[in-house]
Design a protein around this motif. Structure first.
Motif, PDB file in Angstrom:
ATOM      1  N   VAL A   1      43.491  30.724  12.635  1.00 31.28           N
ATOM      2  CA  VAL A   1      43.277  31.563  11.461  1.00 31.28           C
ATOM      3  C   VAL A   1      43.689  30.830  10.193  1.00 31.28           C
ATOM      4  N   LYS A   2      44.513  29.826  10.318  1.00 32.34           N
ATOM      5  CA  LYS A   2      44.995  29.089   9.160  1.00 32.34           C
ATOM      6  C   LYS A   2      43.851  28.324   8.505  1.00 32.34           C
ATOM      7  N   ASP A   3      43.807  28.358   7.188  1.00 37.53           N
ATOM      8  CA  ASP A   3      42.724  27.711   6.458  1.00 37.53           C
ATOM      9  C   ASP A   3      42.932  26.206   6.411  1.00 37.53           C
ATOM     10  N   ALA A   4      41.847  25.471   6.397  1.00 34.65           N
ATOM     11  CA  ALA A   4      41.930  24.016   6.294  1.00 34.65           C
ATOM     12  C   ALA A   4      42.451  23.614   4.918  1.00 34.65           C
ATOM     13  N   SER A   5      43.072  22.455   4.857  1.00 40.10           N
ATOM     14  CA  SER A   5      43.648  21.999   3.586  1.00 40.10           C
ATOM     15  C   SER A   5      42.576  21.602   2.590  1.00 40.10           C
ATOM     16  N   VAL A   6      41.447  21.108   3.095  1.00 40.26           N
ATOM     17  CA  VAL A   6      40.340  20.710   2.227  1.00 40.26           C
ATOM     18  C   VAL A   6      39.041  21.220   2.832  1.00 40.26           C
ATOM     19  N   VAL A   7      37.987  21.181   2.038  1.00 44.05           N
ATOM     20  CA  VAL A   7      36.651  21.543   2.512  1.00 44.05           C
ATOM     21  C   VAL A   7      36.080  20.360   3.277  1.00 44.05           C
ATOM     22  N   TYR A   8      35.568  20.604   4.453  1.00 40.71           N
ATOM     23  CA  TYR A   8      34.990  19.544   5.274  1.00 40.71           C
ATOM     24  C   TYR A   8      33.501  19.797   5.456  1.00 40.71           C
ATOM     25  N   ILE A   9      32.753  18.724   5.662  1.00 41.20           N
ATOM     26  CA  ILE A   9      31.304  18.786   5.796  1.00 41.20           C
ATOM     27  C   ILE A   9      30.938  18.507   7.249  1.00 41.20           C
ATOM     28  N   LEU A  10      30.197  19.420   7.842  1.00 42.73           N
ATOM     29  CA  LEU A  10      29.773  19.269   9.228  1.00 42.73           C
ATOM     30  C   LEU A  10      28.421  18.560   9.293  1.00 42.73           C
ATOM     31  N   PRO A  11      28.195  17.740  10.286  1.00 43.98           N
ATOM     32  CA  PRO A  11      26.905  17.025  10.383  1.00 43.98           C
ATOM     33  C   PRO A  11      25.761  17.969  10.699  1.00 43.98           C
ATOM     34  N   VAL A  12      24.594  17.607  10.202  1.00 44.70           N
ATOM     35  CA  VAL A  12      23.376  18.380  10.415  1.00 44.70           C
ATOM     36  C   VAL A  12      22.363  17.474  11.084  1.00 44.70           C
ATOM     37  N   LYS A  13      21.791  17.926  12.179  1.00 43.75           N
ATOM     38  CA  LYS A  13      20.792  17.139  12.903  1.00 43.75           C
ATOM     39  C   LYS A  13      19.407  17.722  12.659  1.00 43.75           C
ATOM     40  N   PRO A  14      18.361  16.884  12.603  1.00 42.79           N
ATOM     41  CA  PRO A  14      18.387  15.428  12.777  1.00 42.79           C
ATOM     42  C   PRO A  14      18.839  14.677  11.548  1.00 42.79           C
ATOM     43  N   HIS A  15      18.775  15.290  10.362  1.00 43.06           N
ATOM     44  CA  HIS A  15      19.234  14.619   9.158  1.00 43.06           C
ATOM     45  C   HIS A  15      19.614  15.688   8.138  1.00 43.06           C
ATOM     46  N   PRO A  16      20.615  15.427   7.322  1.00 40.11           N
ATOM     47  CA  PRO A  16      21.060  16.427   6.343  1.00 40.11           C
ATOM     48  C   PRO A  16      20.077  16.550   5.195  1.00 40.11           C
ATOM     49  N   PRO A  17      20.061  17.693   4.504  1.00 40.41           N
ATOM     50  CA  PRO A  17      19.115  17.877   3.397  1.00 40.41           C
ATOM     51  C   PRO A  17      19.562  17.230   2.101  1.00 40.41           C
ATOM     52  N   ALA A  18      20.796  16.740   2.025  1.00 33.21           N
ATOM     53  CA  ALA A  18      21.303  16.125   0.797  1.00 33.21           C
ATOM     54  C   ALA A  18      22.367  15.109   1.175  1.00 33.21           C
ATOM     55  N   MET A  19      22.762  14.304   0.186  1.00 27.68           N
ATOM     56  CA  MET A  19      23.803  13.313   0.413  1.00 27.68           C
ATOM     57  C   MET A  19      25.151  13.998   0.644  1.00 27.68           C
ATOM     58  N   HIS A  20      26.048  13.276   1.294  1.00 27.72           N
ATOM     59  CA  HIS A  20      27.358  13.854   1.628  1.00 27.72           C
ATOM     60  C   HIS A  20      28.127  14.249   0.374  1.00 27.72           C
ATOM     61  N   SER A  21      28.068  13.435  -0.667  1.00 30.23           N
ATOM     62  CA  SER A  21      28.801  13.748  -1.893  1.00 30.23           C
ATOM     63  C   SER A  21      28.289  15.031  -2.541  1.00 30.23           C
ATOM     64  N   GLN A  22      26.972  15.215  -2.538  1.00 23.96           N
ATOM     65  CA  GLN A  22      26.403  16.431  -3.125  1.00 23.96           C
ATOM     66  C   GLN A  22      26.739  17.653  -2.286  1.00 23.96           C
ATOM     67  N   ARG A  23      26.691  17.520  -0.985  1.00 25.95           N
ATOM     68  CA  ARG A  23      27.061  18.637  -0.114  1.00 25.95           C
ATOM     69  C   ARG A  23      28.527  19.006  -0.294  1.00 25.95           C
ATOM     70  N   LEU A  24      29.379  17.998  -0.402  1.00 23.49           N
ATOM     71  CA  LEU A  24      30.803  18.263  -0.584  1.00 23.49           C
ATOM     72  C   LEU A  24      31.068  18.938  -1.928  1.00 23.49           C
ATOM     73  N   GLN A  25      30.360  18.533  -2.962  1.00 20.34           N
ATOM     74  CA  GLN A  25      30.540  19.141  -4.275  1.00 20.34           C
ATOM     75  C   GLN A  25      30.146  20.618  -4.262  1.00 20.34           C
ATOM     76  N   LEU A  26      29.005  20.931  -3.656  1.00 21.52           N
ATOM     77  CA  LEU A  26      28.564  22.321  -3.604  1.00 21.52           C
ATOM     78  C   LEU A  26      29.454  23.161  -2.685  1.00 21.52           C
ATOM     79  N   ALA A  27      29.889  22.575  -1.569  1.00 22.10           N
ATOM     80  CA  ALA A  27      30.776  23.318  -0.670  1.00 22.10           C
ATOM     81  C   ALA A  27      32.125  23.592  -1.328  1.00 22.10           C
ATOM     82  N   THR A  28      32.618  22.644  -2.116  1.00 18.93           N
ATOM     83  CA  THR A  28      33.876  22.868  -2.838  1.00 18.93           C
ATOM     84  C   THR A  28      33.717  23.966  -3.877  1.00 18.93           C
ATOM     85  N   ALA A  29      32.582  23.981  -4.571  1.00 12.62           N
ATOM     86  CA  ALA A  29      32.328  25.057  -5.535  1.00 12.62           C
ATOM     87  C   ALA A  29      32.223  26.409  -4.835  1.00 12.62           C
ATOM     88  N   LEU A  30      31.629  26.417  -3.647  1.00 12.64           N
ATOM     89  CA  LEU A  30      31.541  27.658  -2.879  1.00 12.64           C
ATOM     90  C   LEU A  30      32.924  28.140  -2.463  1.00 12.64           C
TER      91      LEU A  30
END
Length: 577
Positions: A143-172
């Motif tokens: 139940v404890k929250d993670a210290s930072v936002v982490y990005i999970l892999p998407v198969k077969p390929h992600p829709p955006a670069m890791h940096s962009q995904r991390l930026q949007l996930a952090t804003a979320l």
């Protein structure tokens, strides 16, 4: 042993000097490898044995004196330690043997020579990490929250670069934390970002994430009143609904028809269209309407969009605008008419009549296809508001000859089946039962629906006007939010994603069937027949319901806000007394 004639040379290692010659006394070799004298067993003195023990102890001490860094299992470090220890042992043993042998007979060697074997260094006791491989970190408290936002892999390929995904996930995660919508915002943001990234493409990923973040902000602002809005009855919503109807000025700014075209305008439109040439709605090519003027149409079926800092690209194939003529080929050119006098010249406009039998408000959605008269109605759906009960849902046979039913969006593959009503029959049914002069029409982009229905009506609530874009500049340039975007951000609902359309209820005016009990339709109208189209495209019932729910959401919110202000004013008045 090297034999040259009958001369045998003695080996420098004297390996066989302690063995009697097997051919004695007949051996005449001057340098025989074997012994010709009395065989004596030479015992190593105690000094030699003691030195061997010292050598073994020295090897053990050398291996134990290595620096323990917790990496004893490293093969490179083991090989280095083994090499050093082995070299020291070899030198020490040779020196000791040289000193321990008798000086009188250096040619003799021990009876059992020492075989040089590569010694394995015995490392110190390995640590726990060397025995058990490290496992993936598992949080002690799930139940404890993670210290930072982490990005999970998407198969077969992600829709955006890791940096962009991390930026949007952090804003979320920040939106979830600021609005207090989750006790574990980092975990929730990571999971939601992965869910969106798994079902979107590189074209729709960024916009979907941004719309979701914006919707959380609005949801947080209205979360305190959520329980109050649920308790608002439908009667109050219907009473409030006329206050959401757009003004004539708003309708005119959004390309609605604000007055019926005059006969003069109709005549001028007929004269202008006498040449028979039209502009293709897909490839913008100028062509002549008719079989002799039809040819293949190369076009982009998607819309151009611009990502900040880059050129415009098409959503269908990702190509830069202007680089290629298109990515899809259609057998015919098609055209669309938006000039109201020309529309009136082809099919006259109608107005609804007044009466108490009509619903107070309905939500409607139309699907269009391309014919020789431009775009015509091929499917019509009308829902009761705010219950979203299906009142009328039917396929419609157009007046002109079909060129393209636009199945990709309309979901209609054919209108040639028997029993499908004509345009006149369908509209007569609508004006007789569902749409009156005072009925409020609800939908998204209703200017197009009213045009193909040839209906002049000004009591309209358009969700594209009710929920405009946040940028005034884009609004001034005519940009609007799509119904799919509004449903995703405000209703948390995904629409227009199914590849199959559910069953279509088509009203059949024929002498088969039985009139349904409790139906408000005239006795001449037969129970709607169910047809399953099973075609790709939009679902008009789903779209009409989304528009109705958006309007109901706005009405409930405004009513809850009024109730809250009224309660605050009452409490302030009581306190002042």
């Amino acid at each position: 042993m090297i034999r040259l004639g009958r001369i045998m040379f003695r080996s420098s290692s004297s390996l066989y000097a302690h063995i009697p010659c097997p051919v004695l006394p007949r051996c005449r070799l001057p340098h025989c490898l074997f012994s010709h004298g009395v065989q004596q067993q030479i015992q190593l003195p105690d000094e030699v044995s003691l030195t061997k023990q010292q050598i073994a102890n020295h090897a053990t001490v050398a291996s134990n004196n290595t620096v323990n860094t917790g990496k004893e299992s490293d093969p490179k470090r083991l090989s280095t330690a083994q090499a050093v220890a082995g070299k020291q042992n070899s030198l020490a043993f040779k020196e000791t043997v040289k000193r321990g042998l008798p000086a009188a007979d250096k040619s003799t060697v021990p009876l059992h020579p020492v075989k040089r074997v590569r010694q394995e260094a015995s490392p110190s006791k390995p640590t726990k990490s060397a025995i058990v491989p490290p496992s993936s970190p598992v949080p002690e408290d799930r139940v404890k929250d993670a210290s930072v936002v982490y990005i999970l892999p998407v198969k077969p390929h992600p829709p955006a670069m890791h940096s962009q995904r991390l930026q949007l996930a952090t804003a979320l995660a920040k939106a979830l934390r600021d609005q207090g919508l989750s006790s574990t915002p980092n975990n929730a943001a990571s999971a939601k970002e992965h869910e969106i990234a798994s079902r979107t493409t590189s074209i729709t990923y960024v916009s979907t994430m941004k719309h979701h973040i914006i919707s959380l902000g609005r949801k947080g602002k209205s979360s305190e009143k959520a329980h109050e809005t649920k308790d608002i009855p439908n009667e109050r919503i219907l009473e409030y609904l006329p206050r959401l109807v757009h003004t004539e000025r708003q309708l005119g700014e959004n390309k609605y028809m604000t007055a019926l075209p005059s006969q003069k305008d109709i005549d001028e439109a007929i004269a202008a269209a006498a040449s028979g040439y039209e502009t293709c709605d897909r490839c913008t090519r100028y062509f002549r309407v008719g079989a002799d003027g039809q040819s293949e149409c190369l076009h982009h079926w998607g819309k151009p969009y611009r990502v900040k800092g880059s050129d415009k690209k098409f959503s269908c194939c990702g190509e830069i605008e202007g680089m290629t003529a298109g990515c899809r080929t259609s057998p015919n050119h098609v055209f669309r008419i938006t000039h109201y006098p020309r529309l009136a010249a082809m099919i006259p406009f109608r107005t609804a009549v007044s009466g108490d039998k009509f619903p107070a408000a309905v939500a409607l959605d139309c699907e269009m296809g391309y014919t020789t008269l431009g775009t015509e109605l091929i499917r019509l759906t009308i829902l009761e508001f705010p219950s979203s009960k299906v009142l009328y849902d039917t396929l419609v046979k157009p007046i002109g000859d079909v060129i393209d039913l636009n199945t990709q969006y309309s979901g209609v593959a054919s209108v040639d089946e028997p029993g499908i009503p004509s345009f006149d029959a369908a509209m007569t049914r609508v004006f007789d039962n569902y749409i009156g002069a005072d009925t409020i029409l609800i939908g998204h982009g209703l200017e197009n629906d009213l045009a193909v229905m040839r209906l002049f009506h000004q009591k309209v609530i358009d969700t594209s006007i009710l929920f405009p874009l946040d940028s005034p500049e884009l609004v001034s340039r005519g940009y609007k939010r799509s119904l799919k975007s509004l449903a995703s951000s405000l209703l948390q609902r995904d629409i227009q994603v199914s590849s199959r359309v559910p069953a279509i209820r088509s009203t059949v005016v024929a002498a088969v069937g039985v009139v349904s009990s409790g139906s408000t339709a005239p006795s001449s109208v037969i129970e709607p027949e169910v047809r399953d189209l099973k075609q790709e495209g939009h679902d008009s019932i789903e779209d009409a319901k989304a528009a109705a729910d958006l309007v109901a959401l706005r009405a409930r919110f405004m009513l809850a806000l009024e109730d809250q202000r009224r309660a605050q004013a009452t409490s302030t008045g009581v306190g002042g007394e």
